[in-house]
Each structure stands twice: as structure tokens, then as C-alpha cells.
Design a protein around this motif. Structure first.
Motif, PDB file in Angstrom:
ATOM      1  N   GLN A  39       0.866  -1.179   0.094  1.00 18.53           N
ATOM      2  CA  GLN A  39      -0.011  -0.041   0.030  1.00 18.53           C
ATOM      3  C   GLN A  39       0.876   1.395  -0.079  1.00 18.53           C
ATOM      4  O   GLN A  39       1.300   1.378   1.062  1.00 18.53           O
ATOM      5  CB  GLN A  39      -0.939  -0.201   1.153  1.00 18.53           C
ATOM      6  CG  GLN A  39      -1.825   1.117   1.186  1.00 18.53           C
ATOM      7  CD  GLN A  39      -2.778   1.084   2.388  1.00 18.53           C
ATOM      8  OE1 GLN A  39      -2.267   1.055   3.480  1.00 18.53           O
ATOM      9  NE2 GLN A  39      -4.116   1.462   2.183  1.00 18.53           N
ATOM     10  N   PRO A  61      -5.426  -2.538  -1.320  1.00 19.42           N
ATOM     11  CA  PRO A  61      -5.747  -1.139  -1.114  1.00 19.42           C
ATOM     12  C   PRO A  61      -6.744  -0.425  -2.000  1.00 19.42           C
ATOM     13  O   PRO A  61      -6.914  -0.716  -3.000  1.00 19.42           O
ATOM     14  CB  PRO A  61      -4.347  -0.278  -1.432  1.00 19.42           C
ATOM     15  CG  PRO A  61      -3.348  -1.442  -1.347  1.00 19.42           C
ATOM     16  CD  PRO A  61      -3.949  -2.723  -1.777  1.00 19.42           C
ATOM     17  N   LEU A 103      -8.776  -0.789   2.986  1.00 21.07           N
ATOM     18  CA  LEU A 103      -8.379  -2.100   2.462  1.00 21.07           C
ATOM     19  C   LEU A 103      -9.927  -2.850   2.190  1.00 21.07           C
ATOM     20  O   LEU A 103     -10.655  -2.868   2.999  1.00 21.07           O
ATOM     21  CB  LEU A 103      -7.533  -2.877   3.178  1.00 21.07           C
ATOM     22  CG  LEU A 103      -6.240  -2.161   3.959  1.00 21.07           C
ATOM     23  CD1 LEU A 103      -5.647  -3.093   4.842  1.00 21.07           C
ATOM     24  CD2 LEU A 103      -5.321  -2.081   2.641  1.00 21.07           C
TER      25      LEU A 103
END
Length: 293
Positions: A24, A64, A70
Motif C-alpha cells: 500500500q 488497497p 483495504l
């Protein structure tokens, strides 16, 4: 083939079944799952900080979203998870009427859509399927699979790769301009007579595929013709999935597992289930952020 690389332990997390590593960029965190222990782990490579979240179901991927949250690919549902508040919101279900299956491999394609697979909890032959979540709608792409794995995509988004692990064959599937499969997938790389079985995979910035070989203690790099040109060796036998992460996506991180190990194997491989890292001299290719609509 090159001399190869050696992976070293990054996090001694002892996952029963480590899987689904995802970078991410927004938080500069690497996330990965312990499917069987229902945990989501994270690492900040820049400062070494790490942690984990306990989940209420088996989760195989945490990918992500644009806003920093998420999407969790759960046992038979998708949910949105906020790491800051640890809150979850249900998004969609799949195979809710099939108690023998769970999610397995998953990855976002070059169009921002999510491909995910299911398999039998006891690897029942033919129980698994492959799906695509596109614009918020889930479509089944293929059924009759046993352990679908190695989901990844060419840099141009014109091909998908996947394997049904017990077959030992990595397939290549042409995609149209919207990322939908065209025709039948074709055999691309054959590991049916090689040590280990093909598991998770990721594509690098040069369009080559890095494939974990479960049982063989290595990750191999495949060129555009499906030929092995490089390898990463691990001190544990069950690597499950690689991902490029960290500064400039310059490091290859690899999840591993101790699933199915005897007590003796656990003693012989004390780092099994850990997260490993290697410098392979090539950079990764960032997965697009998942688009839910």
C-alpha cells in the motif's frame, strides 16, 4: 540462468498459511494474511515497524483502496476494512451456499478490477472457481478448478496468468481492452515434472513473472516465453506468494507457510511461515488501486 539470490527473514511471524502480500503506497505498508489463523499482518519497511490485526474470518488478501482503506477477500465475502479504526463494512458475498470452499489467490488487474479464486477447504478436486469483480459486480470466469493460484497480469493488461496448482501448468489467457478473457487459456509454463508446485506470482517492471514454487523452497523468474531465467532460494520449503514492495518497489517480499508440517518439520524449519525478503536487481510493477464502481 543467473546465479540466483538468497532470501532472508524480514518478519518472524510464523504464519500457518502466509498469503496475499500487497503493497500500500499511501501508508508505505506491506500487508499480508495468515489465512488459517485469521490474522492480517503489516510491515513498514522504512522503519521496521510491524503489527497485526485479528479477523473474524479467514482472509486471503487485503488490497488497497483509493481512500487508504483495504478490501478484504474473506472466506466467502468481501468487506472494507479501516486499519485506523479496525472497523469492517460488508461489501459483497460469493459462494455463500457452498460451505466447503474459501477464497484463495487474488490480485487487481491493470484495469483496477479484482480477480479472486476459491478452493475447497480440504483441496477437494474441482471445487474451486475464478471470479472477476468489475465495477462492483462479481462474474464467474471459470469453475472446476482445484487450487487456483498465480493470478497476475501483463504490464499492458492484454493477458492474465493463473495456475491450477496440482496440474503444475501456468496458463496464459488473452484479455480484451476491458480486461475480459478471450477464448480459452493456453499452457504457458510447465512445472509438472519440476520440484515443487506453482503457487502465487507477481509481474515485475520488465513484464517477467516471479512464481513461488510450493515445496521447493524457491521463487523463480520466468521470461516472456515462460522460461526460468533467475531464482530466489529460501531456507524454508513452502513459499506461497511474492510481491515487490518498499522504496521504488525494489525489494521482493515472499510469504511462506508451515501448513501441513509435522512437529519434526517445524523444528527443522523454525522460520517457516515467516515473511522473507530478497534484492533481485529488478523493480516491481505497481498494481492499480482497486475500483469498486
Amino acid at each position: 540462468m543467473k546465479a540466483g539470490h538468497i532470501a532472508t527473514l524480514a518478519v518472524d511471524c510464523r504464519c500457518e498459511l502466509g498469503e496475499g502480500p500487497q503493497w500500500q503506497a499511501k501508508s508505505q505498508r506491506l500487508y499480508w494474511c495468515d489465512i488459517l489463523s485469521k490474522r492480517l499482518h503489516w510491515l513498514s519497511p522504512a522503519n521496521g515497524e510491524q503489527g497485526q490485526y485479528t479477523l473474524d474470518q479467514m482472509v486471503s488478501l487485503a488490497t488497497p483502496l483509493v481512500d487508504g482503506r483495504l478490501l478484504l477477500v474473506g472466506e466467502r465475502s468481501l468487506s472494507i476494512f479501516d486499519p485506523t479504526t479496525q472497523s469492517q463494512a460488508h461489501f459483497a458475498d460469493f459462494e455463500v451456499d457452498n460451505p466447503i470452499t474459501r477464497s484463495n489467490d487474488a490480485r487487481v488487474d491493470r484495469h483496477g478490477s479484482l480477480w479472486l479464486s476459491t478452493m475447497g477447504k480440504r483441496a477437494e478436486p474441482g471445487a474451486g472457481s475464478l471470479y472477476r469483480l468489475h465495477n462492483g459486480e462479481l462474474t464467474q470466469l471459470r469453475s472446476g478448478l482445484t487450487i487456483p493460484n498465480a493470478i497476475c497480469f501483463s504490464p499492458a493488461g492484454d493477458a492474465a496468468y493463473f495456475t491450477d496448482t496440482p496440474t503444475g501448468i501456468v496458463m496464459r489467457w488473452p484479455l480484451d481492452s476491458q480486461g475480459w478473457p478471450q477464448g480459452e487459456p493456453q499452457p504457458w509454463a510447465d512445472f509438472s515434472k519440476a520440484p515443487g508446485n506453482p503457487d502465487g506470482a507477481v509481474v515485475d517492471s520488465e513484464g517477467c513473472l516471479w512464481l513461488a514454487l510450493w515445496g521447493a523452497g524457491q521463487v523463480v523468474r520466468l521470461n516472456h516465453d515462460g522460461q526460468v531465467t533467475d531464482e530466489v532460494k529460501l531456507p524454508v520449503s513452502q513459499p506461497s506468494c511474492p510481491v515487490f514492495a518498499g522504496d521504488n518497489l525494489a525489494q521482493l517480499y515472499i510469504t511462506t507457510a508451515q501448513e501441513g508440517f509435522s512437529a519434526e518439520q517445524r523444528r527443522e524449519q523454525p522460520q517457516a511461515g515467516g515473511l522473507f525478503v530478497a534484492d533481485c536487481g529488478v523493480r516491481g510493477l505497481a498494481d492499480p488501486l482497486l475500483r469498486l464502481e
